[in-house]
Design a protein around this motif. Structure first.
Motif, PDB file in Angstrom:
ATOM      1  N   MET A  62       0.860  -1.181   0.000  1.00 27.87           N
ATOM      2  CA  MET A  62       0.000   0.000   0.000  1.00 27.87           C
ATOM      3  C   MET A  62       0.895   1.228   0.000  1.00 27.87           C
ATOM      4  O   MET A  62       2.049   1.165   0.451  1.00 27.87           O
ATOM      5  CB  MET A  62      -0.908   0.043   1.236  1.00 27.87           C
ATOM      6  N   PHE A  63       0.361   2.328  -0.497  1.00 23.90           N
ATOM      7  CA  PHE A  63       1.056   3.606  -0.432  1.00 23.90           C
ATOM      8  C   PHE A  63       0.419   4.391   0.704  1.00 23.90           C
ATOM      9  O   PHE A  63      -0.738   4.799   0.602  1.00 23.90           O
ATOM     10  CB  PHE A  63       0.920   4.370  -1.751  1.00 23.90           C
ATOM     11  N   ILE A  64       1.166   4.596   1.784  1.00 23.24           N
ATOM     12  CA  ILE A  64       0.669   5.298   2.956  1.00 23.24           C
ATOM     13  C   ILE A  64       1.288   6.681   2.990  1.00 23.24           C
ATOM     14  O   ILE A  64       2.514   6.823   2.940  1.00 23.24           O
ATOM     15  CB  ILE A  64       1.027   4.539   4.257  1.00 23.24           C
ATOM     16  N   GLY A  65       0.442   7.709   3.071  1.00 29.18           N
ATOM     17  CA  GLY A  65       0.938   9.073   3.091  1.00 29.18           C
ATOM     18  C   GLY A  65       0.434   9.847   4.283  1.00 29.18           C
ATOM     19  O   GLY A  65      -0.389   9.366   5.061  1.00 29.18           O
ATOM     20  N   ALA A  66       0.941  11.062   4.418  1.00 32.85           N
ATOM     21  CA  ALA A  66       0.554  11.955   5.503  1.00 32.85           C
ATOM     22  C   ALA A  66      -0.217  13.133   4.934  1.00 32.85           C
ATOM     23  O   ALA A  66       0.172  13.707   3.913  1.00 32.85           O
ATOM     24  CB  ALA A  66       1.792  12.450   6.241  1.00 32.85           C
ATOM     25  N   GLY A  67      -1.303  13.484   5.599  1.00 33.11           N
ATOM     26  CA  GLY A  67      -2.105  14.629   5.188  1.00 33.11           C
ATOM     27  C   GLY A  67      -2.156  15.681   6.284  1.00 33.11           C
ATOM     28  O   GLY A  67      -1.716  15.448   7.408  1.00 33.11           O
TER      29      GLY A  67
END
Length: 103
Positions: A62-67
């Motif tokens: 999965m591509f996990i990002g920060a918002g």
């Protein structure tokens, strides 16, 4: 993460306001449903811990990002624990610069 991942998976799920335990449970269901792009907002409880845990669990699946990244310090912390993309609610040049030089 690059534009190809967005074109391929099309949906970025946003997780806001949940603690790490709930975030992990939510993302598990998203993964089972075929979602591969997830943004955890930094104004969520223990957001960095959640991002780190998700990256360990899904290890590239999965591509996990920060918002809701508001400054360069938060941006760098998110990148250091494995965020694959950064989303900011404004045009913050320091956040943009941090993201571009690191991701």
């Amino acid at each position: 993460m690059n534009i190809d991942a967005i074109k391929k998976y099309k949906i970025i799920s946003i997780i806001r306001g949940y603690d790490t335990k709930d975030t992990l449970e939510i993302v598990e269901q998203l993964y089972k449903a075929g979602i591969r792009l997830v943004e955890v907002t930094l104004n969520s409880p223990n957001a960095l811990e959640s991002i780190k845990s998700l990256n360990e669990i899904y290890n590239g699946e999965m591509f996990i990002g920060a918002g809701t990244v508001l400054n360069a310090d938060c941006c760098q912390k998110a990148i250091n624990i494995g965020a694959k993309f950064i989303v900011s609610p404004d045009t913050n040049l320091e956040v943009i610069s941090c993201t571009k030089k690191t991701i």
